[in-house]
Design a protein around this motif. Sequence first.
Motif, mmCIF file in Angstrom:
data_model
loop_
_atom_site.group_PDB
_atom_site.id
_atom_site.type_symbol
_atom_site.label_atom_id
_atom_site.label_comp_id
_atom_site.label_asym_id
_atom_site.label_seq_id
_atom_site.Cartn_x
_atom_site.Cartn_y
_atom_site.Cartn_z
ATOM 1 N N PRO A 89 0.816 -1.232 0.000
ATOM 2 C CA PRO A 89 0.000 0.000 0.000
ATOM 3 C C PRO A 89 0.841 1.270 0.000
ATOM 4 O O PRO A 89 0.487 2.255 -0.644
ATOM 5 C CB PRO A 89 -0.818 -0.109 1.293
ATOM 6 C CG PRO A 89 -0.912 -1.577 1.542
ATOM 7 C CD PRO A 89 0.400 -2.154 1.055
ATOM 8 N N ARG A 90 1.961 1.233 0.678
ATOM 9 C CA ARG A 90 2.827 2.415 0.725
ATOM 10 C C ARG A 90 3.351 2.785 -0.660
ATOM 11 O O ARG A 90 3.474 3.952 -1.006
ATOM 12 C CB ARG A 90 3.976 2.128 1.685
ATOM 13 C CG ARG A 90 4.671 3.339 2.122
ATOM 14 C CD ARG A 90 5.691 3.007 3.200
ATOM 15 N NE ARG A 90 5.982 4.252 3.843
ATOM 16 C CZ ARG A 90 6.178 4.406 5.112
ATOM 17 N NH1 ARG A 90 6.133 3.385 5.902
ATOM 18 N NH2 ARG A 90 6.425 5.580 5.604
ATOM 19 N N ARG A 91 3.650 1.764 -1.462
ATOM 20 C CA ARG A 91 4.124 2.001 -2.827
ATOM 21 C C ARG A 91 3.026 2.605 -3.693
ATOM 22 O O ARG A 91 3.264 3.511 -4.485
ATOM 23 C CB ARG A 91 4.623 0.684 -3.448
ATOM 24 C CG ARG A 91 5.064 0.812 -4.874
ATOM 25 C CD ARG A 91 6.320 1.687 -4.984
ATOM 26 N NE ARG A 91 6.636 1.898 -6.379
ATOM 27 C CZ ARG A 91 6.872 3.096 -6.915
ATOM 28 N NH1 ARG A 91 6.880 4.171 -6.163
ATOM 29 N NH2 ARG A 91 7.133 3.211 -8.183
ATOM 30 N N VAL A 92 1.795 2.103 -3.526
ATOM 31 C CA VAL A 92 0.663 2.650 -4.275
ATOM 32 C C VAL A 92 0.470 4.121 -3.906
ATOM 33 O O VAL A 92 0.256 4.968 -4.776
ATOM 34 C CB VAL A 92 -0.622 1.838 -4.010
ATOM 35 C CG1 VAL A 92 -1.817 2.471 -4.695
ATOM 36 C CG2 VAL A 92 -0.441 0.398 -4.473
ATOM 37 N N GLY A 93 0.584 4.432 -2.624
ATOM 38 C CA GLY A 93 0.475 5.816 -2.173
ATOM 39 C C GLY A 93 1.557 6.694 -2.770
ATOM 40 O O GLY A 93 1.300 7.832 -3.186
ATOM 41 N N ALA A 94 2.775 6.179 -2.843
ATOM 42 C CA ALA A 94 3.879 6.934 -3.437
ATOM 43 C C ALA A 94 3.630 7.179 -4.926
ATOM 44 O O ALA A 94 3.920 8.265 -5.442
ATOM 45 C CB ALA A 94 5.200 6.192 -3.233
ATOM 46 N N MET A 95 3.076 6.186 -5.605
ATOM 47 C CA MET A 95 2.756 6.355 -7.024
ATOM 48 C C MET A 95 1.656 7.407 -7.211
ATOM 49 O O MET A 95 1.721 8.231 -8.122
ATOM 50 C CB MET A 95 2.323 5.018 -7.625
ATOM 51 C CG MET A 95 3.451 4.005 -7.702
ATOM 52 S SD MET A 95 2.891 2.336 -8.094
ATOM 53 C CE MET A 95 2.196 2.566 -9.710
ATOM 54 N N PHE A 96 0.670 7.390 -6.330
ATOM 55 C CA PHE A 96 -0.401 8.384 -6.387
ATOM 56 C C PHE A 96 0.167 9.777 -6.165
ATOM 57 O O PHE A 96 -0.162 10.719 -6.896
ATOM 58 C CB PHE A 96 -1.470 8.058 -5.347
ATOM 59 C CG PHE A 96 -2.603 9.045 -5.322
ATOM 60 C CD1 PHE A 96 -3.649 8.918 -6.214
ATOM 61 C CD2 PHE A 96 -2.617 10.094 -4.417
ATOM 62 C CE1 PHE A 96 -4.697 9.829 -6.209
ATOM 63 C CE2 PHE A 96 -3.653 11.002 -4.399
ATOM 64 C CZ PHE A 96 -4.698 10.875 -5.291
ATOM 65 N N THR A 97 1.029 9.917 -5.168
ATOM 66 C CA THR A 97 1.649 11.207 -4.869
ATOM 67 C C THR A 97 2.469 11.701 -6.050
ATOM 68 O O THR A 97 2.395 12.877 -6.423
ATOM 69 C CB THR A 97 2.522 11.103 -3.608
ATOM 70 O OG1 THR A 97 1.696 10.703 -2.509
ATOM 71 C CG2 THR A 97 3.204 12.417 -3.280
ATOM 72 N N ALA A 98 3.237 10.814 -6.663
ATOM 73 C CA ALA A 98 4.047 11.198 -7.821
ATOM 74 C C ALA A 98 3.171 11.651 -8.988
ATOM 75 O O ALA A 98 3.476 12.639 -9.666
ATOM 76 C CB ALA A 98 4.939 10.030 -8.248
ATOM 77 N N ALA A 99 2.063 10.944 -9.214
ATOM 78 C CA ALA A 99 1.147 11.320 -10.297
ATOM 79 C C ALA A 99 0.513 12.677 -10.012
ATOM 80 O O ALA A 99 0.370 13.508 -10.918
ATOM 81 C CB ALA A 99 0.081 10.247 -10.479
ATOM 82 N N ALA A 100 0.140 12.919 -8.752
ATOM 83 C CA ALA A 100 -0.457 14.203 -8.382
ATOM 84 C C ALA A 100 0.550 15.334 -8.582
ATOM 85 O O ALA A 100 0.214 16.390 -9.130
ATOM 86 C CB ALA A 100 -0.943 14.166 -6.942
ATOM 87 N N GLU A 101 1.794 15.100 -8.168
ATOM 88 C CA GLU A 101 2.834 16.116 -8.339
ATOM 89 C C GLU A 101 3.087 16.392 -9.820
ATOM 90 O O GLU A 101 3.242 17.536 -10.228
ATOM 91 C CB GLU A 101 4.125 15.682 -7.648
ATOM 92 C CG GLU A 101 4.046 15.765 -6.140
ATOM 93 C CD GLU A 101 5.272 15.193 -5.441
ATOM 94 O OE1 GLU A 101 6.203 14.701 -6.134
ATOM 95 O OE2 GLU A 101 5.299 15.214 -4.197
ATOM 96 N N ALA A 102 3.115 15.341 -10.619
ATOM 97 C CA ALA A 102 3.329 15.510 -12.064
ATOM 98 C C ALA A 102 2.195 16.311 -12.698
ATOM 99 O O ALA A 102 2.403 17.054 -13.656
ATOM 100 C CB ALA A 102 3.451 14.149 -12.740
ATOM 101 N N ALA A 103 0.996 16.167 -12.139
ATOM 102 C CA ALA A 103 -0.163 16.903 -12.650
ATOM 103 C C ALA A 103 -0.254 18.303 -12.049
ATOM 104 O O ALA A 103 -1.124 19.090 -12.429
ATOM 105 C CB ALA A 103 -1.445 16.128 -12.357
ATOM 106 N N GLY A 104 0.626 18.593 -11.086
ATOM 107 C CA GLY A 104 0.598 19.900 -10.443
ATOM 108 C C GLY A 104 -0.547 20.067 -9.459
ATOM 109 O O GLY A 104 -1.033 21.167 -9.229
ATOM 110 N N VAL A 105 -0.962 18.945 -8.854
ATOM 111 C CA VAL A 105 -2.092 18.948 -7.929
ATOM 112 C C VAL A 105 -1.613 18.467 -6.564
ATOM 113 O O VAL A 105 -0.837 17.529 -6.478
ATOM 114 C CB VAL A 105 -3.197 17.996 -8.446
ATOM 115 C CG1 VAL A 105 -4.346 17.921 -7.469
ATOM 116 C CG2 VAL A 105 -3.674 18.407 -9.818
ATOM 117 N N THR A 106 -2.083 19.118 -5.515
ATOM 118 C CA THR A 106 -1.811 18.640 -4.167
ATOM 119 C C THR A 106 -2.930 17.686 -3.798
ATOM 120 O O THR A 106 -4.094 18.084 -3.739
ATOM 121 C CB THR A 106 -1.762 19.809 -3.167
ATOM 122 O OG1 THR A 106 -0.771 20.729 -3.596
ATOM 123 C CG2 THR A 106 -1.438 19.311 -1.770
#
Length: 143
Positions: A54-71
Amino acid sequence: GRSRIIYPPAPLVDRTRAYVREERAVLVRRAATKWADRDPEALFLTCRGQPMKPRRVGAMFTAAAEAAGVTATFHALRHTFAAAMLRFLQREARANPELNPLLALQVLLGHADLATTAVYLRVVETDLSAIEASVDDLYAALL
């Protein structure tokens, strides 16, 4: 730490089935030659064929949000879903008086106590048209 029931849109279910049939199958075959000769129970696997944590999935979500410029966080996503779903359920209750929007949302979120779910009543008092439009756009993109 509790199991949750989710109700994803049909296109997401179709895409997940395609992942299992194609991409995941390749990962399992590749891992079987290196590790154990068995199919992992986890749905999502790493490139090494190991269960994704689950921690890896969360990190992937965070990276995708950052790439999209969204918090964004998973928990904020859950709150957005809850608020939009309560608003939807309230509209549905107008046509179907037997429906209790708050109790339905409690079941969807897996809350043991209705008071926990009731906090979303304060959220829907505000104008959620922007949230609803965003969720509608997201689901429309999956079609």
